[in-house]
Motif scaffolding. Structure first.
Motif, short mmCIF file in Angstrom:
data_model
loop_
_atom_site.label_atom_id
_atom_site.label_comp_id
_atom_site.label_asym_id
_atom_site.label_seq_id
_atom_site.Cartn_x
_atom_site.Cartn_y
_atom_site.Cartn_z
N GLU A 116 0.82 -1.22 0.00
CA GLU A 116 0.00 0.00 0.00
C GLU A 116 0.85 1.27 0.00
O GLU A 116 0.33 2.38 0.00
CB GLU A 116 -0.94 -0.01 1.20
CG GLU A 116 -2.10 0.96 1.07
CD GLU A 116 -3.21 0.72 2.07
OE1 GLU A 116 -3.96 1.66 2.37
OE2 GLU A 116 -3.32 -0.43 2.57
N GLY A 117 2.17 1.09 0.01
CA GLY A 117 3.05 2.24 -0.12
C GLY A 117 3.74 2.70 1.14
O GLY A 117 4.27 3.82 1.18
N ALA A 118 3.78 1.88 2.18
CA ALA A 118 4.47 2.27 3.41
C ALA A 118 5.93 2.61 3.11
O ALA A 118 6.64 1.84 2.46
CB ALA A 118 4.39 1.17 4.46
N GLN A 119 6.38 3.77 3.58
CA GLN A 119 7.74 4.25 3.32
C GLN A 119 8.64 4.18 4.54
O GLN A 119 9.85 4.35 4.42
CB GLN A 119 7.67 5.70 2.84
CG GLN A 119 6.94 5.87 1.52
CD GLN A 119 6.50 7.29 1.29
OE1 GLN A 119 5.39 7.67 1.67
NE2 GLN A 119 7.36 8.10 0.70
N GLU A 146 14.98 -6.74 2.27
CA GLU A 146 14.89 -6.86 0.82
C GLU A 146 14.25 -5.63 0.20
O GLU A 146 14.67 -5.15 -0.86
CB GLU A 146 14.08 -8.10 0.46
CG GLU A 146 13.97 -8.34 -1.04
CD GLU A 146 13.19 -9.60 -1.36
OE1 GLU A 146 12.98 -9.88 -2.56
OE2 GLU A 146 12.77 -10.31 -0.42
N ALA A 147 13.23 -5.08 0.87
CA ALA A 147 12.54 -3.91 0.34
C ALA A 147 13.37 -2.64 0.50
O ALA A 147 13.17 -1.67 -0.24
CB ALA A 147 11.20 -3.73 1.06
N GLY A 148 14.28 -2.62 1.46
CA GLY A 148 15.08 -1.43 1.73
C GLY A 148 14.32 -0.34 2.45
O GLY A 148 14.76 0.82 2.48
N THR A 149 13.19 -0.69 3.06
CA THR A 149 12.35 0.31 3.73
C THR A 149 12.89 0.60 5.12
O THR A 149 13.08 -0.32 5.92
CB THR A 149 10.90 -0.20 3.82
OG1 THR A 149 10.45 -0.56 2.52
CG2 THR A 149 9.98 0.86 4.40
N PRO A 150 13.10 1.87 5.46
CA PRO A 150 13.66 2.20 6.78
C PRO A 150 12.70 1.89 7.93
O PRO A 150 11.48 1.99 7.79
CB PRO A 150 13.91 3.71 6.69
CG PRO A 150 13.98 4.01 5.22
CD PRO A 150 13.00 3.05 4.60
N ILE A 151 13.28 1.53 9.07
CA ILE A 151 12.53 1.29 10.29
C ILE A 151 13.15 2.14 11.41
O ILE A 151 14.32 1.96 11.73
CB ILE A 151 12.57 -0.20 10.73
CG1 ILE A 151 12.26 -1.13 9.57
CG2 ILE A 151 11.61 -0.44 11.89
CD1 ILE A 151 13.48 -1.86 9.05
N VAL A 152 12.38 3.06 11.96
CA VAL A 152 12.83 3.81 13.13
C VAL A 152 12.65 2.91 14.35
O VAL A 152 11.54 2.46 14.63
CB VAL A 152 12.02 5.11 13.31
CG1 VAL A 152 12.42 5.81 14.62
CG2 VAL A 152 12.25 6.05 12.13
N PHE A 282 14.67 9.02 1.56
CA PHE A 282 13.29 8.68 1.22
C PHE A 282 12.96 8.92 -0.24
O PHE A 282 12.01 8.34 -0.76
CB PHE A 282 12.33 9.41 2.16
CG PHE A 282 12.38 8.85 3.55
CD1 PHE A 282 11.69 7.70 3.86
CD2 PHE A 282 13.16 9.44 4.53
CE1 PHE A 282 11.76 7.15 5.12
CE2 PHE A 282 13.24 8.90 5.79
CZ PHE A 282 12.52 7.75 6.10
N ASP A 283 13.76 9.75 -0.90
CA ASP A 283 13.55 9.91 -2.34
C ASP A 283 13.91 8.64 -3.09
O ASP A 283 13.43 8.39 -4.19
CB ASP A 283 14.39 11.08 -2.87
CG ASP A 283 14.03 11.45 -4.29
OD1 ASP A 283 14.94 11.46 -5.14
OD2 ASP A 283 12.84 11.72 -4.56
N SER A 284 14.78 7.80 -2.45
CA SER A 284 15.20 6.55 -3.09
C SER A 284 14.56 5.32 -2.47
O SER A 284 14.88 4.20 -2.86
CB SER A 284 16.73 6.42 -3.01
OG SER A 284 17.16 6.37 -1.66
N THR A 285 13.65 5.51 -1.50
CA THR A 285 13.00 4.38 -0.84
C THR A 285 11.84 3.87 -1.69
O THR A 285 11.01 4.68 -2.13
CB THR A 285 12.47 4.80 0.55
OG1 THR A 285 13.59 5.17 1.36
CG2 THR A 285 11.74 3.65 1.22
N PRO A 286 11.74 2.56 -1.91
CA PRO A 286 10.59 2.02 -2.66
C PRO A 286 9.27 2.41 -2.03
O PRO A 286 9.15 2.51 -0.82
CB PRO A 286 10.81 0.51 -2.61
CG PRO A 286 12.27 0.34 -2.32
CD PRO A 286 12.67 1.52 -1.47
N ARG A 287 8.26 2.64 -2.86
CA ARG A 287 6.95 3.05 -2.37
C ARG A 287 5.87 2.04 -2.76
O ARG A 287 4.76 2.41 -3.08
CB ARG A 287 6.61 4.44 -2.91
CG ARG A 287 7.39 5.55 -2.22
CD ARG A 287 7.40 6.83 -3.03
NE ARG A 287 7.93 7.94 -2.27
CZ ARG A 287 9.21 8.15 -2.04
NH1 ARG A 287 10.12 7.30 -2.50
NH2 ARG A 287 9.61 9.20 -1.35
N GLY A 288 6.19 0.79 -2.71
CA GLY A 288 5.19 -0.24 -2.98
C GLY A 288 5.02 -0.54 -4.44
O GLY A 288 5.64 0.02 -5.30
#
Length: 288
Positions: A116-119, A146-152, A282-288
């Motif tokens: 759904e696009g979680a960044q 694998e997705a490369g999505t950041p986690i705080v 975040f400009d380079s983070t996948p968006r789903g």
């Protein structure tokens, strides 16, 4: 304002909170009553209505922010994700965020949030009270690596240590999933040296400045002066990002910015931390 003086288009804050109203009231009560996970008086000065708080951030120059939420028990994360994703979709400037908890359904709803696009995701090991090495989370970590999505991740032991805070548990996760994109909240306070070491060792480990260097936070977890050169190097390398904890702060938002500026690490460092590092990430983070 400092961002204008630096020639920036605004601020990119990676650590802000917007929560479902009932949950938000409980969180504020816990802070203001000096609950067991807080340990001291913690008045919140930004307790206006939700739309007003969004406008407050915009007036301060914050161009991108997050509705970070985190689960502290099973059967909670999926509903939180529904709220935060809907909030982001309806709120310009808010990046889509989600969370997860060690439970059998975690992989499915984490994948759904990514689709759904979680960044960005958020975990709070102190409040959640769970082991990030739990078996139910291993496939989730793999999916996010694998997705490369950041986690705080609130992994440091401040303001009150818990069973799975500190660099050990999350460090074990990184050894198993070295490609994870982790943003360590509060610079890892009070275990600053150990979390800085993790940021230096792993390509995708970063730190946020949330509350660090403010007068309020220095009373609880003073930053070691000897680490300032490393802080400067990490910031210029893209590994330190602005965080604030808005609205859950006991001082004006601008004090966070002033506290960073008075470190005297240079305008290039400030430009990187206040805007460029998060913008580039975040400009380079996948968006789903």
């Amino acid at each position: 304002m400092i961002w204008r003086e630096l020639g920036l288009p605004g601020l990119a804050d990676v650590h802000t909170h917007f929560l479902p109203p009932r949950m938000e009231r409980r969180v504020w009560h816990h802070f203001e009553s000096a609950g067991p996970l807080i340990g001291r008086e913690w008045p919140i000065i930004y307790k206006s209505a939700l739309p007003d708080r969004v406008e407050t951030l915009r007036a301060l120059g914050v161009r991108t922010f997050r509705a970070l939420a985190y689960a502290h028990r099973p059967d909670m994360a999926a509903d939180l994700n529904r709220w935060t994703l809907d909030f982001a979709a309806a709120t310009p400037g808010c990046l889509a965020s989600a969370t997860f908890f060690p439970e059998p359904s975690a992989v499915a709803y984490t994948r759904a949030a990514l689709d759904e696009g979680a960044q960005i995701f958020k975990l709070h090991l102190q409040v959640g009270g769970f082991d990030p090495r739990a078996a139910e989370l291993d496939p989730v970590w793999g999916l996010l690596a694998e997705a490369g999505t950041p986690i705080v991740v609130h992994a440091g032991s401040g303001p009150v240590a818990a069973g799975f805070t500190g660099p050990g548990p999350i460090g074990d996760v990184l050894r198993r999933h070295p490609r994870l994109s982790i943003i360590v909240a509060h610079l890892g306070a009070p275990e600053y040296p150990q979390f800085f070491e993790l940021a230096g060792r792993y390509e995708r480990v970063r730190l946020d400045t949330t509350m660090a260097f403010t007068d309020f936070f220095e009373q609880m977890a003073p930053f070691p002066p000897g680490l300032r050169p490393t802080l400067r190097d990490l910031g210029l390398a893209g590994k330190v990002l602005l965080g604030s904890d808005f609205p859950n702060i006991p001082y004006p938002y601008g004090h966070q910015l002033e506290s960073l500026a008075r470190l005297d690490l240079g305008d290039d460092w400030l430009r990187a931390v206040l805007w460029r590092n998060a913008h580039d990430l975040f400009d380079s983070t996948p968006r789903g």
